[in-house]
Write a protein that holds these residues in place. Sequence first.
Motif, PDB file in Angstrom:
ATOM      1  N   GLY A  62       0.777  -1.220   0.000  1.00  0.00           N
ATOM      2  CA  GLY A  62       0.000   0.000   0.000  1.00  0.00           C
ATOM      3  C   GLY A  62       0.812   1.275   0.000  1.00  0.00           C
ATOM      4  O   GLY A  62       0.234   2.369  -0.015  1.00  0.00           O
ATOM      5  N   THR A  63       2.154   1.168  -0.009  1.00  0.00           N
ATOM      6  CA  THR A  63       2.993   2.380   0.056  1.00  0.00           C
ATOM      7  C   THR A  63       3.913   2.522  -1.150  1.00  0.00           C
ATOM      8  O   THR A  63       4.789   3.385  -1.136  1.00  0.00           O
ATOM      9  N   ARG A  64       3.732   1.703  -2.174  1.00  0.00           N
ATOM     10  CA  ARG A  64       4.600   1.845  -3.337  1.00  0.00           C
ATOM     11  C   ARG A  64       4.404   3.214  -3.978  1.00  0.00           C
ATOM     12  O   ARG A  64       3.300   3.759  -3.976  1.00  0.00           O
ATOM     13  N   PRO A  65       5.473   3.813  -4.535  1.00  0.00           N
ATOM     14  CA  PRO A  65       5.367   5.166  -5.099  1.00  0.00           C
ATOM     15  C   PRO A  65       4.366   5.218  -6.248  1.00  0.00           C
ATOM     16  O   PRO A  65       4.270   4.311  -7.074  1.00  0.00           O
ATOM     17  N   SER A  66       3.657   6.337  -6.330  1.00  0.00           N
ATOM     18  CA  SER A  66       2.585   6.452  -7.311  1.00  0.00           C
ATOM     19  C   SER A  66       3.106   6.535  -8.743  1.00  0.00           C
ATOM     20  O   SER A  66       2.369   6.217  -9.684  1.00  0.00           O
ATOM     21  N   TRP A  67       4.361   6.954  -8.924  1.00  0.00           N
ATOM     22  CA  TRP A  67       4.883   7.084 -10.295  1.00  0.00           C
ATOM     23  C   TRP A  67       5.263   5.735 -10.897  1.00  0.00           C
ATOM     24  O   TRP A  67       5.473   5.636 -12.108  1.00  0.00           O
ATOM     25  N   ALA A  68       5.338   4.681 -10.065  1.00  0.00           N
ATOM     26  CA  ALA A  68       5.809   3.372 -10.522  1.00  0.00           C
ATOM     27  C   ALA A  68       4.672   2.366 -10.548  1.00  0.00           C
ATOM     28  O   ALA A  68       3.865   2.306  -9.618  1.00  0.00           O
ATOM     29  N   LYS A  69       4.623   1.562 -11.617  1.00  0.00           N
ATOM     30  CA  LYS A  69       3.518   0.609 -11.735  1.00  0.00           C
ATOM     31  C   LYS A  69       3.943  -0.847 -11.600  1.00  0.00           C
ATOM     32  O   LYS A  69       3.092  -1.740 -11.581  1.00  0.00           O
ATOM     33  N   GLY A  70       5.258  -1.141 -11.497  1.00  0.00           N
ATOM     34  CA  GLY A  70       5.680  -2.532 -11.351  1.00  0.00           C
ATOM     35  C   GLY A  70       7.154  -2.715 -11.624  1.00  0.00           C
ATOM     36  O   GLY A  70       7.913  -1.748 -11.743  1.00  0.00           O
ATOM     37  N   ASP A  71       7.576  -3.987 -11.725  1.00  0.00           N
ATOM     38  CA  ASP A  71       8.971  -4.355 -11.990  1.00  0.00           C
ATOM     39  C   ASP A  71       9.917  -3.687 -10.995  1.00  0.00           C
ATOM     40  O   ASP A  71      10.836  -2.943 -11.371  1.00  0.00           O
ATOM     41  N   PHE A  72       9.700  -3.956  -9.723  1.00  0.00           N
ATOM     42  CA  PHE A  72      10.559  -3.392  -8.678  1.00  0.00           C
ATOM     43  C   PHE A  72      11.809  -4.262  -8.551  1.00  0.00           C
ATOM     44  O   PHE A  72      11.777  -5.346  -7.976  1.00  0.00           O
ATOM     45  N   TRP A  73      12.905  -3.763  -9.097  1.00  0.00           N
ATOM     46  CA  TRP A  73      14.140  -4.540  -9.253  1.00  0.00           C
ATOM     47  C   TRP A  73      15.309  -3.871  -8.540  1.00  0.00           C
ATOM     48  O   TRP A  73      15.355  -2.654  -8.343  1.00  0.00           O
ATOM     49  N   ALA A  74      16.306  -4.704  -8.232  1.00  0.00           N
ATOM     50  CA  ALA A  74      17.675  -4.297  -7.913  1.00  0.00           C
ATOM     51  C   ALA A  74      17.779  -3.153  -6.902  1.00  0.00           C
ATOM     52  O   ALA A  74      18.377  -2.125  -7.187  1.00  0.00           O
ATOM     53  N   PRO A  75      17.247  -3.320  -5.696  1.00  0.00           N
ATOM     54  CA  PRO A  75      17.355  -2.252  -4.700  1.00  0.00           C
ATOM     55  C   PRO A  75      18.695  -2.281  -3.963  1.00  0.00           C
ATOM     56  O   PRO A  75      19.347  -3.328  -3.854  1.00  0.00           O
ATOM     57  N   GLU A  76      19.111  -1.152  -3.465  1.00  0.00           N
ATOM     58  CA  GLU A  76      20.245  -1.034  -2.549  1.00  0.00           C
ATOM     59  C   GLU A  76      19.934   0.059  -1.548  1.00  0.00           C
ATOM     60  O   GLU A  76      19.350   1.081  -1.907  1.00  0.00           O
ATOM     61  N   ILE A  77      20.335  -0.141  -0.294  1.00  0.00           N
ATOM     62  CA  ILE A  77      20.211   0.890   0.735  1.00  0.00           C
ATOM     63  C   ILE A  77      21.620   1.355   1.096  1.00  0.00           C
ATOM     64  O   ILE A  77      22.498   0.536   1.367  1.00  0.00           O
ATOM     65  N   HIS A  78      21.837   2.655   1.086  1.00  0.00           N
ATOM     66  CA  HIS A  78      23.156   3.208   1.414  1.00  0.00           C
ATOM     67  C   HIS A  78      22.999   4.354   2.408  1.00  0.00           C
ATOM     68  O   HIS A  78      22.021   5.113   2.352  1.00  0.00           O
ATOM     69  N   ARG A  79      23.988   4.484   3.279  1.00  0.00           N
ATOM     70  CA  ARG A  79      24.025   5.650   4.161  1.00  0.00           C
ATOM     71  C   ARG A  79      24.605   6.818   3.382  1.00  0.00           C
ATOM     72  O   ARG A  79      25.706   6.726   2.838  1.00  0.00           O
ATOM     73  N   VAL A  80      23.864   7.913   3.333  1.00  0.00           N
ATOM     74  CA  VAL A  80      24.295   9.124   2.636  1.00  0.00           C
ATOM     75  C   VAL A  80      24.163  10.272   3.634  1.00  0.00           C
ATOM     76  O   VAL A  80      23.049  10.683   3.958  1.00  0.00           O
ATOM     77  N   GLY A  81      25.283  10.750   4.134  1.00  0.00           N
ATOM     78  CA  GLY A  81      25.234  11.749   5.185  1.00  0.00           C
ATOM     79  C   GLY A  81      24.631  11.160   6.442  1.00  0.00           C
ATOM     80  O   GLY A  81      25.040  10.091   6.903  1.00  0.00           O
ATOM     81  N   SER A  82      23.629  11.820   6.980  1.00  0.00           N
ATOM     82  CA  SER A  82      22.995  11.349   8.218  1.00  0.00           C
ATOM     83  C   SER A  82      21.752  10.505   7.961  1.00  0.00           C
ATOM     84  O   SER A  82      21.088  10.075   8.901  1.00  0.00           O
ATOM     85  N   ARG A  83      21.427  10.277   6.679  1.00  0.00           N
ATOM     86  CA  ARG A  83      20.224   9.532   6.348  1.00  0.00           C
ATOM     87  C   ARG A  83      20.555   8.318   5.474  1.00  0.00           C
ATOM     88  O   ARG A  83      21.712   8.114   5.084  1.00  0.00           O
ATOM     89  N   TYR A  84      19.542   7.546   5.169  1.00  0.00           N
ATOM     90  CA  TYR A  84      19.695   6.360   4.336  1.00  0.00           C
ATOM     91  C   TYR A  84      18.856   6.532   3.081  1.00  0.00           C
ATOM     92  O   TYR A  84      17.690   6.956   3.154  1.00  0.00           O
ATOM     93  N   ILE A  85      19.456   6.193   1.949  1.00  0.00           N
ATOM     94  CA  ILE A  85      18.754   6.292   0.680  1.00  0.00           C
ATOM     95  C   ILE A  85      18.616   4.896   0.077  1.00  0.00           C
ATOM     96  O   ILE A  85      19.605   4.156  -0.013  1.00  0.00           O
ATOM     97  N   ALA A  86      17.408   4.541  -0.287  1.00  0.00           N
ATOM     98  CA  ALA A  86      17.164   3.313  -1.046  1.00  0.00           C
ATOM     99  C   ALA A  86      17.085   3.693  -2.525  1.00  0.00           C
ATOM    100  O   ALA A  86      16.190   4.447  -2.928  1.00  0.00           O
ATOM    101  N   TYR A  87      18.043   3.221  -3.303  1.00  0.00           N
ATOM    102  CA  TYR A  87      18.015   3.392  -4.757  1.00  0.00           C
ATOM    103  C   TYR A  87      17.450   2.116  -5.358  1.00  0.00           C
ATOM    104  O   TYR A  87      17.817   1.005  -4.935  1.00  0.00           O
ATOM    105  N   TYR A  88      16.611   2.230  -6.368  1.00  0.00           N
ATOM    106  CA  TYR A  88      15.934   1.055  -6.897  1.00  0.00           C
ATOM    107  C   TYR A  88      15.488   1.313  -8.329  1.00  0.00           C
ATOM    108  O   TYR A  88      15.460   2.453  -8.812  1.00  0.00           O
ATOM    109  N   THR A  89      15.121   0.218  -9.007  1.00  0.00           N
ATOM    110  CA  THR A  89      14.546   0.294 -10.348  1.00  0.00           C
ATOM    111  C   THR A  89      13.061  -0.014 -10.276  1.00  0.00           C
ATOM    112  O   THR A  89      12.633  -0.895  -9.511  1.00  0.00           O
ATOM    113  N   ALA A  90      12.264   0.710 -11.059  1.00  0.00           N
ATOM    114  CA  ALA A  90      10.837   0.398 -11.198  1.00  0.00           C
ATOM    115  C   ALA A  90      10.365   0.887 -12.569  1.00  0.00           C
ATOM    116  O   ALA A  90      10.998   1.742 -13.190  1.00  0.00           O
TER     117      ALA A  90
END
Length: 463
Positions: free
Chosen positions: A226-254
């Motif tokens: 129920g929380t997938r981003p509205s701009w993406a409709k499927g094919d959620f591939w190849a995620p990575e989570i990285h620490r960037v500064g004081s926060r964490y960024i999840a980069y992914y394909t969709a």
Amino acid sequence: MGAALSGLGCGGEETRTGEEGVGMSQAPLACSTRITYGSAWIHPGRESMVDVASGAVTWDGTCVNEGSNSYAVLSNGWKPYFTGNNACVMAFDSDCSGAQTCGTRITYGPKWIRAGTGTYDDAGGRVFWDRACVNEGSNSYGVLSNGWKPYFTGANGCAMSFRYTGCGGLYTNPVFPTDCADPGVIFDGGKYIAVCTSGGAAAAFPIRTSSDLITWTGAGHIFPSGTRPSWAKGDFWAPEIHRVGSRYIAYYTARHTNGVLSIGAASASSPLGPFTDLGRPLVHDVNMGMIDATFFTDTAGTKYLVWKADGNAVGQKTPLYAQALSADGLALTGSRVTLMTNDRSWEGGVVEAPWVVARDGYYYLFYSGNAYYDGRYAIGVARATSPLGPYTKASAPILKTVSGWEGPGHGSVVTSPSGTSVMVYHAWNAAHSARVMLVDAIVWSNGWPSMPGAPSLQSRPLP
């Protein structure tokens, strides 16, 4: 011959064993030895591959063949049996004499061509063998992970057993036996965090954690149902989570709602979320799919995103691009640079799945090539003295299909609990129904990485 009654301890006392609780001691042990058996151990009725024995227990490394099996005699008299000749592999970890330095005893079979009178070598650290025996003239040899090549008389004469002391135990691939394609792994907050491709599942990108890279526990999703981003409709591939500064960024394909594969980004204050999506793609091109994003910081502190153009989907080359990122990791800055493209025969129509490591004055770009769905898929590496290249490719893949593991690829390079380099990657299971998660050691020599005996099939010491 099968395993005998488990657990004769020192002086004939019962051993406290593994999870089945056979012979569990009622009183605390003054000291104990944890014995981990290799995957060839014959253990009918047992699930655990571990015994905990009272006192200091060891083994001299001798493996005795008996019929089609083999056995070892431990210092407390216990005789574990193993399937196959010369198949004895065990790890001993004791608290009886304080901290132990990890070491390996390699005991050679009777055909070993030796220089002296000994029958074994003791080596520091973790040394292993892929059990391949190479014939050369009238003799044969095996290649160990530390580069040592013991020779044996006659064809197919290789025979070695392995005792590990103070190395923490053994493991056998896969470390996660169900589908976990494209594992992105980092170490943060005292634990390893892995995320995997989820495809079209309602909850996108399962998160798992581990203290040792071997045992993994579920920890939610980057995007719960129920929380997938509205701009993406499927094919959620190849995620990575990285620490960037004081926060964490999840980069992914969709896949964007306009049908084009794109790269997204979501941020959180914890690597376990909750994540808030950027609300739009970070990398989007209406004329070309963009996938497989990874992040790294160069030695000067500049942050970069590296990704692949999905040219193979439209009969074109598949360049790997890099571009600098803003301090918060949520915007591209500067100009895009091409790091490499598919120009080697083994790569076929694809290079993808980049991962960059800075080490000893070089930037190493690990990548996958060829068709992910069959045995042509493999992992290669290139290096450069600058984060943006030019990159020089190694002459051949460092990881490719072996009997039992097909299409290894899409790896993350991390430092193990013992301080060594390892790769966490996927390969197809025997049924070719899932890409499961494997872990194997990286060896650095003469400025290049290698992965001896990987993908591994037998038990190895914990990384």
